[in-house]
Design an enzyme around this catalytic site. Structure first.
Site, PDB file in Angstrom:
ATOM      1  N   GLY A  10      36.348  71.957  23.064  1.00  0.00           N
ATOM      2  CA  GLY A  10      34.895  71.884  23.111  1.00  0.00           C
ATOM      3  C   GLY A  10      34.399  71.118  24.328  1.00  0.00           C
ATOM      4  O   GLY A  10      35.174  70.559  25.104  1.00  0.00           O
ATOM      5  N   SER A  38      41.869  77.834  19.140  1.00  0.00           N
ATOM      6  CA  SER A  38      42.267  77.223  20.416  1.00  0.00           C
ATOM      7  C   SER A  38      43.737  76.821  20.466  1.00  0.00           C
ATOM      8  O   SER A  38      44.248  76.496  21.545  1.00  0.00           O
ATOM      9  CB  SER A  38      41.396  75.994  20.704  1.00  0.00           C
ATOM     10  OG  SER A  38      41.471  75.063  19.655  1.00  0.00           O
ATOM     11  N   CYS A 128      24.139  60.872  20.028  1.00  0.00           N
ATOM     12  CA  CYS A 128      23.901  60.730  21.466  1.00  0.00           C
ATOM     13  C   CYS A 128      22.541  60.114  21.775  1.00  0.00           C
ATOM     14  O   CYS A 128      22.435  59.230  22.645  1.00  0.00           O
ATOM     15  CB  CYS A 128      24.033  62.087  22.152  1.00  0.00           C
ATOM     16  SG  CYS A 128      23.018  63.398  21.407  1.00  0.00           S
ATOM     17  N   GLN A 155      15.889  66.838  24.657  1.00  0.00           N
ATOM     18  CA  GLN A 155      17.333  67.028  24.562  1.00  0.00           C
ATOM     19  C   GLN A 155      17.774  68.366  25.150  1.00  0.00           C
ATOM     20  O   GLN A 155      17.298  69.427  24.751  1.00  0.00           O
ATOM     21  CB  GLN A 155      17.775  66.901  23.101  1.00  0.00           C
ATOM     22  CG  GLN A 155      17.512  65.504  22.550  1.00  0.00           C
ATOM     23  CD  GLN A 155      17.909  65.327  21.103  1.00  0.00           C
ATOM     24  OE1 GLN A 155      17.147  64.770  20.307  1.00  0.00           O
ATOM     25  NE2 GLN A 155      19.109  65.762  20.730  1.00  0.00           N
ATOM     26  N   SER A 158      23.074  70.984  26.283  1.00  0.00           N
ATOM     27  CA  SER A 158      24.424  70.438  26.132  1.00  0.00           C
ATOM     28  C   SER A 158      24.620  69.755  24.789  1.00  0.00           C
ATOM     29  O   SER A 158      25.744  69.670  24.290  1.00  0.00           O
ATOM     30  CB  SER A 158      24.722  69.447  27.259  1.00  0.00           C
ATOM     31  OG  SER A 158      23.844  68.333  27.202  1.00  0.00           O
ATOM     32  N   GLY A 159      23.542  69.265  24.190  1.00  0.00           N
ATOM     33  CA  GLY A 159      23.659  68.602  22.896  1.00  0.00           C
ATOM     34  C   GLY A 159      24.133  69.512  21.789  1.00  0.00           C
ATOM     35  O   GLY A 159      24.612  69.046  20.752  1.00  0.00           O
ATOM     36  N   LYS A 212      18.784  60.089  11.869  1.00  0.00           N
ATOM     37  CA  LYS A 212      19.935  59.377  12.433  1.00  0.00           C
ATOM     38  C   LYS A 212      19.474  58.235  13.330  1.00  0.00           C
ATOM     39  O   LYS A 212      20.030  57.131  13.296  1.00  0.00           O
ATOM     40  CB  LYS A 212      20.809  60.346  13.258  1.00  0.00           C
ATOM     41  CG  LYS A 212      21.596  61.366  12.447  1.00  0.00           C
ATOM     42  CD  LYS A 212      22.260  62.367  13.393  1.00  0.00           C
ATOM     43  CE  LYS A 212      22.883  63.523  12.647  1.00  0.00           C
ATOM     44  NZ  LYS A 212      23.422  64.561  13.563  1.00  0.00           N
ATOM     45  N   ARG A 233      14.225  69.945  21.645  1.00  0.00           N
ATOM     46  CA  ARG A 233      15.186  70.628  22.513  1.00  0.00           C
ATOM     47  C   ARG A 233      14.433  71.219  23.703  1.00  0.00           C
ATOM     48  O   ARG A 233      13.440  71.937  23.515  1.00  0.00           O
ATOM     49  CB  ARG A 233      15.908  71.742  21.749  1.00  0.00           C
ATOM     50  CG  ARG A 233      17.034  72.409  22.539  1.00  0.00           C
ATOM     51  CD  ARG A 233      18.256  71.532  22.627  1.00  0.00           C
ATOM     52  NE  ARG A 233      18.902  71.365  21.341  1.00  0.00           N
ATOM     53  CZ  ARG A 233      19.848  70.466  21.091  1.00  0.00           C
ATOM     54  NH1 ARG A 233      20.250  69.642  22.053  1.00  0.00           N
ATOM     55  NH2 ARG A 233      20.392  70.367  19.889  1.00  0.00           N
ATOM     56  N   HIS A 240      20.151  64.218  28.362  1.00  0.00           N
ATOM     57  CA  HIS A 240      18.979  64.031  27.510  1.00  0.00           C
ATOM     58  C   HIS A 240      18.061  62.981  28.132  1.00  0.00           C
ATOM     59  O   HIS A 240      18.512  62.092  28.863  1.00  0.00           O
ATOM     60  CB  HIS A 240      19.383  63.537  26.127  1.00  0.00           C
ATOM     61  CG  HIS A 240      20.148  64.527  25.309  1.00  0.00           C
ATOM     62  ND1 HIS A 240      20.332  65.830  25.677  1.00  0.00           N
ATOM     63  CD2 HIS A 240      20.778  64.381  24.096  1.00  0.00           C
ATOM     64  CE1 HIS A 240      21.047  66.451  24.743  1.00  0.00           C
ATOM     65  NE2 HIS A 240      21.320  65.600  23.777  1.00  0.00           N
TER      66      HIS A 240
END
Length: 335
Positions: A10, A38, A128, A155, A158-159, A212, A233, A240
């Site tokens: 990942g 993978s 993050c 954000q 990539s998040g 969070k 987003r 970010h």
């Protein structure tokens, strides 16, 4: 030092490989793990080729000292005992253990010592958006206790992972070429758009991402601070950004806040607005620090301050923070 990376294929797993190499992390043996998709893939690290092993419930972690895990909360919950049963320290990038009272939630610039007490041999890496915010706020907290935070996040794709980044790039290409759009990784088209939803909504109208930030900030900072977030987003690819309002117990001047941030570990002050100097994701991508600017008094609150920050979500927001935790453990005989 024997190191494992779980979820190496990942975006965060790949960043682990880069950061471990860049920081000359001491590694005697490296073992890579992944899912059935993978397993068998090969990656080169320090001029040596490594084949990804299938993650299984066996004794593959018997000689591992530190396992960096970034394979999703379900995998972390299922394999935590397998990973830690022989003594390995599991540094987990998912949300699975963050609010577990027996699992420290660590940002080294704020609460590194918490990593030394870990009854379950697990250390949680925070979300993050929380990581980059608390790095910026810690030096202010040391000047005056922060009572309240209001934050809006911006954000990047990539998040949501490597596939989400690819989807955004493909959306731009398809729009230019008048092709049908693929929308799988986001609730709506992200190209040329912003989406005021990161993660799923909870009963109180906040998303899980926003909640969070409320709970994780309190745990990391050992504080009763209350944080109200709106997470959005945006269509940048990586890094970010956040617009942050804080209320402190006593008034602080912009000058003393700037001075504190300029000296603080993990922070880079970039604040010269009249010359167009402030943090932007295009410039913070690939960087390690949290970049902070537009520091000013909140004109609606005499004890308030406002600032803007930007940081690479895959580095400081994920892989780098985990590696810094490991470095702290090694430096303080914490294994």
């Amino acid at each position: 030092m024997n190191i494992a990376i779980v979820g190496v294929s990942g975006a965060v797993g790949q960043e682990f490989l880069r950061i471990l190499d860049q920081r000359n992390f001491p590694i005697d043996n490296l073992v890579l793990f992944g899912s059935s998709r993978s397993a068998g893939s090969k990656y080169t690290f320090r001029n040596k080729e490594y084949e990804v092993k299938l993650l299984q419930h066996n004794d593959d972690f018997k000689d591992i000292d530190i396992a960096f895990v970034s394979a999703g909360g379900g995998t972390s919950l299922e394999y935590a005992e397998t990973i830690t049963k022989h003594g390995a320290v599991m540094i987990d990038n998912s949300s699975a253990f963050r609010m577990d009272k027996d699992v420290p939630l660590v940002v080294p610039e704020c609460n590194a010592k918490d990593a030394l007490t870990r009854p379950k041999r697990i250390i949680a890496n925070p979300n993050c958006t929380t990581i980059m915010m608390v790095v910026a706020l810690q030096p202010i907290e040391e000047l005056s206790h922060i009572k309240r935070i209001k934050v809006s996040s911006y954000q990047s794709a990539s998040g949501a992972g490597a596939a989400a980044m690819a989807e955004l790039q493909q959306q731009y290409s398809d729009l230019v070429n008048n092709k049908p759009l693929t929308i799988e990784k986001f609730p709506h088209q992200l190209a040329y758009n912003v989406i005021p939803q990161v993660d799923v909504f909870t009963e109180n109208g906040y998303t899980k991402e926003e909640m969070k930030m409320f709970y994780e900030t309190q745990k990391i900072m050992h504080s009763d601070v209350k944080c109200s977030a709106t997470c959005v987003r945006v269509s940048s690819l990586r890094s970010h950004s956040e617009s942050v309002w804080i209320e402190t117990e006593k008034p602080l001047t912009v000058e003393e806040v700037r001075a504190a941030i300029e000296k603080a570990p993990g922070c880079t002050l970039k604040d010269d607005v009249f010359n167009g100097v402030y943090p932007m994701p295009l410039e913070t991508a690939g960087e390690d620090n949290v970049f902070i600017g537009r520091i000013r008094k909140d004109i609606s609150d005499e004890n308030g301050l406002t600032l803007w920050l930007s940081s690479d979500q895959i580095r400081k927001g994920a892989a780098l923070n985990a590696v810094q935790i490991a470095e702290y453990l090694i430096a303080n005989n914490g294994l």
